[in-house]
Write an enzyme that holds these catalytic residues in place. Structure first.
Site, PDB file in Angstrom:
ATOM      1  CG  ASP A  94      -7.783  28.974  46.140  1.00  0.00           C
ATOM      2  OD1 ASP A  94      -7.505  29.471  45.035  1.00  0.00           O
ATOM      3  OD2 ASP A  94      -8.596  29.494  46.942  1.00  0.00           O
ATOM      4  CG  ASP A 115     -11.862  27.028  41.936  1.00  0.00           C
ATOM      5  OD1 ASP A 115     -11.181  28.062  41.859  1.00  0.00           O
ATOM      6  OD2 ASP A 115     -12.833  26.907  42.725  1.00  0.00           O
ATOM      7  CE  LYS A 148     -13.135  10.080  44.420  1.00  0.00           C
ATOM      8  NZ  LYS A 148     -12.190   9.717  45.503  1.00  0.00           N
ATOM      9  CE1 TYR A 182     -15.830  25.506  39.067  1.00  0.00           C
ATOM     10  CE2 TYR A 182     -15.859  27.823  38.444  1.00  0.00           C
ATOM     11  CZ  TYR A 182     -15.433  26.810  39.279  1.00  0.00           C
ATOM     12  OH  TYR A 182     -14.610  27.116  40.333  1.00  0.00           O
ATOM     13  CG  ASP A 194      -9.137  10.841  46.902  1.00  0.00           C
ATOM     14  OD1 ASP A 194      -8.557  10.659  45.816  1.00  0.00           O
ATOM     15  OD2 ASP A 194      -9.806   9.953  47.469  1.00  0.00           O
TER      16      ASP A 194
HETATM   17  C1  IPM Z   1     -10.764  31.369  40.131  1.00  0.00           C
HETATM   18  C2  IPM Z   1     -11.941  31.883  40.911  1.00  0.00           C
HETATM   19  C3  IPM Z   1     -13.184  31.794  40.046  1.00  0.00           C
HETATM   20  C4  IPM Z   1     -13.427  30.342  39.748  1.00  0.00           C
HETATM   21  C5  IPM Z   1     -14.435  32.466  40.641  1.00  0.00           C
HETATM   22  C6  IPM Z   1     -14.192  33.913  40.957  1.00  0.00           C
HETATM   23  C7  IPM Z   1     -15.631  32.297  39.762  1.00  0.00           C
HETATM   24  O1  IPM Z   1     -12.084  31.194  42.108  1.00  0.00           O
HETATM   25  O2  IPM Z   1     -10.489  31.920  39.051  1.00  0.00           O
HETATM   26  O3  IPM Z   1     -10.116  30.428  40.595  1.00  0.00           O
HETATM   27  O4  IPM Z   1     -14.044  29.623  40.548  1.00  0.00           O
HETATM   28  O5  IPM Z   1     -13.023  29.885  38.679  1.00  0.00           O
HETATM   29 MG    MG Z   2     -10.496  29.838  42.528  1.00  0.00          MG
END
Ligand code: IPM
Ligand code: MG
Length: 354
Positions: A248, A244, A188, A141, A220
């Site tokens: 999700d 990240d 990884k 990042y 993975d």
């Molecule tokens: C998160 C989001 C952020 C990230 C974005 C909005 C930059 O997806 O906080 O998980 O990738 O860190």
């Molecule tokens: Mg995110």
């Protein structure tokens, strides 16, 4: 207790859900005689529109002076699929993470027994309770980014220093001591040099935590294990981008992204935000799930102000409200409540004398 809370509602449903968390914090302040004051700042697409910058100077200043930060959401579809856009709303959040040194992002994944909205089988998601500690200020990042060959080639560098890995690792180990005493490092290391460094550092630090079980897992495989046997995890420690993606994925276990809170722990000030995004389609409709934001406020009370009792009371009020069958559209099928009316039910639990 007297505290100044910076409130950054941001984009999309951010303002709606943040307002609910503020309502809950005000209820707590009244009940326990604390003095919380709230000051709003601009960030994200709304900030670009008003000031040209996704993180105006005033907002950064406000955050630096606050005792904690409550964050809503960031992002606006009008910047997506527009690679030519010079500024993006997300830069505001990334810059804030970097400038405040928010190095440890905690994302607890827990199932509520009464919520049946997960597409995974009941027996898989039952009693899940783990937390992802995602490194938040390093890795791909924040590495050097570049275009060369007249824009025909691009690269993003993933880099980590030993010191960056050490501080978040220490945080994860210490957190595990208050839990089931197990840390899984997700990396990884069969391919990436940065991952090899992560393993070295974690191995070295684990010596100081003899009573913690340490496990190593390739990312993975981890992405599969998280939805196959999520109860096996306690603390997952991982670098920025893997964290990240995995969080999700992990939100599917809980049943809705709208349920999950997070804390981004900094050297000085920390930031609290729901893990969901700006959800533009729902913006302004009063239908978004406020639980992620409300539980983020609860995490603020625990981690920034050390108000454990108050924090627990919020979590219990949310659980009780869910047990009564109330919920927003993403988690209940019949008669869903609005964002604000669901919160009113939570406030009722907080204020009723039973
Ligand atoms: C998160 C989001 C952020 C990230 C974005 C909005 C930059 O997806 O906080 O998980 O990738 O860190
Ligand atoms: Mg995110």
């Amino acid at each position: 207790m007297k505290k100044l809370i910076a409130v950054l509602p941001g984009d999309g449903v951010g303002p709606e859900v943040t307002a609910q968390a503020v309502k809950v914090l005000k209820t707590i302040a009244k009940k326990f005689n604390h003095e919380f004051s709230f000051k709003e700042g601009l960030i994200g697409a709304v900030a670009i529109e008003k000031t040209g910058s996704p993180l105006p100077k005033e907002t950064l200043e406000l955050c630096l002076n606050a005792d904690a930060i409550l964050f809503g959401a960031i992002g606006d579809p009008k910047y997506d699929n527009n690679p030519a856009a010079k500024v993006r709303p997300e830069q505001g959040l990334l810059e804030l993470r970097k400038k405040l040194g928010l190095y440890a992002n905690l994302r607890p994944i827990k199932t509520f027994p009464t919520i049946k909205s997960s597409p995974l089988k009941d027996e898989i998601v039952k009693d899940v309770d783990f937390v992802v500690v995602r490194e938040l200020t390093g890795g791909i990042y924040f590495g050097e980014k570049c275009r060369k060959d007249n824009g025909q080639t691009a690269f993003d560098i993933c880099s980590y220093s030993k010191q960056e890995i050490e501080r978040v690792t220490k945080f994860a180990f210490e957190l595990s001591l208050k839990r089931k005493k197990k840390v899984t490092l997700v990396d990884k290391a069969n391919v990436l040099e940065t991952s090899k460094l992560w393993r070295e550092v974690v191995q070295e630090q684990s010596k100081q935590f003899n009573n913690v079980i340490i496990e190593y897992m390739f990312v993975d495989n981890a992405s599969m294990q998280i939805i196959k046997r999520p109860t096996n995890f306690d603390v997952i420690l991982t670098e920025n981008m893997f964290g990240d993606i995995l969080t999700d994925e992990a939100s599917v276990i809980a049943g809705s992204m709208g349920l999950l809170p997070s804390a981004s722990i900094g050297e000085k000030t920390s930031l609290y935000e729901p893990i969901h995004g700006s959800f533009p389609k729902a913006a302004g409709k009063n239908i978004a799930n406020p639980i992620g934001s409300i539980l983020s406020a609860a995490m603020m009370l625990e981690y920034s102000f050390n108000l454990k009792k108050e924090s627990q009371i919020i979590a219990q009020a949310v659980t009780k409200t869910l047990e009564k069958g109330f919920g927003t559209k993403d988690i209940v099928e019949s008669q869903p409540l609005t964002t604000s009316s669901f919160t009113d039910k939570v406030v009722y639990e907080l204020t009723s004398k039973n």
